[in-house]
Write an enzyme that holds these catalytic residues in place. Structure first.
Site, PDB file in Angstrom:
ATOM      1  N   ASP B  10     -51.453   5.841   0.295  1.00 22.01           N
ATOM      2  CA  ASP B  10     -50.352   5.897   1.256  1.00 22.01           C
ATOM      3  C   ASP B  10     -50.881   6.481   2.558  1.00 22.01           C
ATOM      4  OD1 ASP B  10     -47.688   5.731   2.228  1.00 22.01           O
ATOM      5  OD2 ASP B  10     -47.459   7.877   1.913  1.00 22.01           O
ATOM      6  N   SER B  11     -50.154   6.234   3.625  1.00 21.81           N
ATOM      7  CA  SER B  11     -50.546   6.810   4.909  1.00 21.81           C
ATOM      8  C   SER B  11     -50.336   8.323   4.915  1.00 21.81           C
ATOM      9  CB  SER B  11     -49.733   6.171   6.034  1.00 21.81           C
ATOM     10  OG  SER B  11     -48.361   6.351   5.789  1.00 21.81           O
ATOM     11  N   CYS B  73     -47.366   2.256   0.671  1.00 24.18           N
ATOM     12  CA  CYS B  73     -47.092   2.421   2.092  1.00 24.18           C
ATOM     13  C   CYS B  73     -46.573   1.090   2.610  1.00 24.18           C
ATOM     14  CB  CYS B  73     -48.394   2.812   2.793  1.00 24.18           C
ATOM     15  SG  CYS B  73     -48.330   2.725   4.594  1.00 24.18           S
ATOM     16  N   GLU B 152     -39.226  15.652   5.368  1.00 25.65           N
ATOM     17  CA  GLU B 152     -40.459  16.456   5.390  1.00 25.65           C
ATOM     18  C   GLU B 152     -40.179  17.927   5.696  1.00 25.65           C
ATOM     19  OE1 GLU B 152     -43.997  14.924   7.054  1.00 25.65           O
ATOM     20  OE2 GLU B 152     -43.862  13.076   5.888  1.00 25.65           O
ATOM     21  N   CYS B 185     -38.210   2.848   2.550  1.00 28.79           N
ATOM     22  CA  CYS B 185     -39.163   3.864   3.002  1.00 28.79           C
ATOM     23  C   CYS B 185     -39.391   4.804   1.830  1.00 28.79           C
ATOM     24  CB  CYS B 185     -38.590   4.624   4.196  1.00 28.79           C
ATOM     25  SG  CYS B 185     -39.567   6.094   4.644  1.00 28.79           S
ATOM     26  N   HIS B 187     -40.024   7.852   1.635  1.00 31.80           N
ATOM     27  CA  HIS B 187     -39.416   9.189   1.713  1.00 31.80           C
ATOM     28  C   HIS B 187     -37.968   9.193   1.204  1.00 31.80           C
ATOM     29  CE1 HIS B 187     -42.804  10.154   4.331  1.00 31.80           C
ATOM     30  NE2 HIS B 187     -42.421  11.409   4.380  1.00 31.80           N
TER      31      HIS B 187
END
Lengths: 274, 274
Positions: B10-11, B73, B152, B185, B187
């Site tokens: 993943d990035s 990703c 985050e 996404c 997240h």
């Protein structure tokens, strides 16, 4: 180039629910359905016989140049899937593992219920599939012998159907442990709502057919075989048994009319791999 | 023989939600996670740069003898999945198509919502994936730039999080058409409940990560690569950026403690296929 179809085989009419899901999830694809209604059910037959009959269906469809094979029969999947995947050059998807993987995805408490015919439940095919991935899973399985006759007689709702479903599922409900239930028989999606109502909203009910279609969609994309033509898809139906009976059931299960059903004799088709 | 791991790239940290699902759905498997946190996010970067960075990650993991690769990703999947599937000898699963296929399975009205970062939404990767299967699908997509920073920072519940989610999703809710919503996404699974509450129970919310893990499970079984050893699985974590920051986020997202995170430099790793 002529469009290639996806072949769907089953011991009878049950696999039509899988075909219906395949058509819904892959609306550009053409399908050939072959149901061995004359020799149905496969459940009580020997492994040798099921393998021979399945190979006859497979060879019949290979001659029609199918690009992928979906084995929409629990018994045929249990006995022949690994062999077909090894022998055929086209992708082969069976009907047991997709339901097992979906159940593992959904279940939080790792207690999974499975209902199916006596043959499927006795084979332990679903517990084996589940535990090959996660040994900590606990399976409660239950044979529901009254469901297939009920569905084939068209009793899909109303007090009689509700009564049969409630009575049959009582042992599973009494345990009150599972959070996920696999419909391990291709007839059961037609009574999915009844089962859901009886089990309650807290139970995730999984239709093997929907999940099989989903994985077939993945397989097709993975092998870069998705249909690109703008031509409308073609659906062909074959049965080894009573054409009219097949047509009536197919029409009562499908939204779109199933007009042409063809009779096929499999006795002279080779019953082993080429 | 030593157990082979599944590689997850993943990035940054987002792919950890995919790794978590992979570990849950495939509890016998070992995993190596590599997050390119130092060069994150990939979204605003050129295709050429994303391809080069992705190949560096892939080559780093190939040297560790991984048996399967999961590209967790969205940007890397959009730019490199087809190429990786062509070039690598191991199975490769990306993060976009599984969510699309799950949405098609769930949706009844064929109106599907997609939320993601600005980069993912601008790329139209999900609409393309959906419509390559079914052209009659209508997609309502919406960029939610405030969600990644919120997640985050660890704001996963409470009035502030609820307010941000409600305000951001308002345009999608106002249209009131979709019956299925893809969390596009990695997240977003951490705020799935918030999104579900805001959208309402009639909307099926799909986590790309869960669906990717499910298809990875299928791929592994299809290639007869499921781990058979009874040894406990091994999880390894690598980051190109701040090790401590990575460890803190990983520990707040995982149930089990993530103790060892290793720093890796990718600059000298080959940035093309071998």
């Amino acid at each position: 180039m002529k469009q290639q179809s996806i072949g769907v085989i089953d011991s009878g009419v049950g696999g039509l629910t899988v075909a219906r899901e395949l058509m819904r999830q892959l609306p550009k694809e053409s399908f050939i359905y072959l149901g061995d209604t004359r020799r149905c059910p496969y459940g009580p037959r020997s492994e040798e016989e099921v393998r021979a009959f399945t190979w006859q269906m497979v060879n019949y469809l290979l001659a029609k140049n199918i690009k992928m094979l979906v084995v929409a029969c629990n018994t045929a999947t249990a006995y022949t899937l690994a062999e077909l995947q090894d022998e055929l050059e086209i992708p082969v998807v069976g009907v047991i593992d997709p339901g097992a993987r979906a159940a593992i995805k959904f279940s939080n408490n790792k207690r999974i219920g499975v209902i199916g015919t006596e043959g499927t439940i006795k084979s332990k095919a679903y517990p084996k599939a589940l535990m090959s991935i996660d040994q900590s899973i606990r399976v409660n399985d239950l044979a529901c012998p009254s469901f297939v006759p009920m569905v084939e007689e068209g009793i899909l709702s109303g007090p009689e159907a509700e009564g049969i479903v409630a009575r049959t599922l009582q042992p599973l409900k009494a345990m009150n442990h599972i959070d996920t239930l696999i419909l391990g028989c291709t007839h059961y999606p037609l009574i999915k709502d009844l089962v859901q109502n009886e089990m309650g909203d807290h139970i995730q009910v999984i239709s093997s057919g929907e999940e099989t279609a989903r994985e077939a969609s993945f397989m097709l994309a993975y092998h870069k075989m998705l249909e690109k033509s703008k031509e409308p898809p073609v659906y062909e139906f074959y049965t080894t048994g009573d054409v009219e009976k097949f047509r009536i059931i197919a029409n009562s299960w499908f939204d779109d009319p199933v007009e042409i059903v063809r009779l096929v004799e499999l006795e002279h088709v080779q019953s082993t791999a080429y």
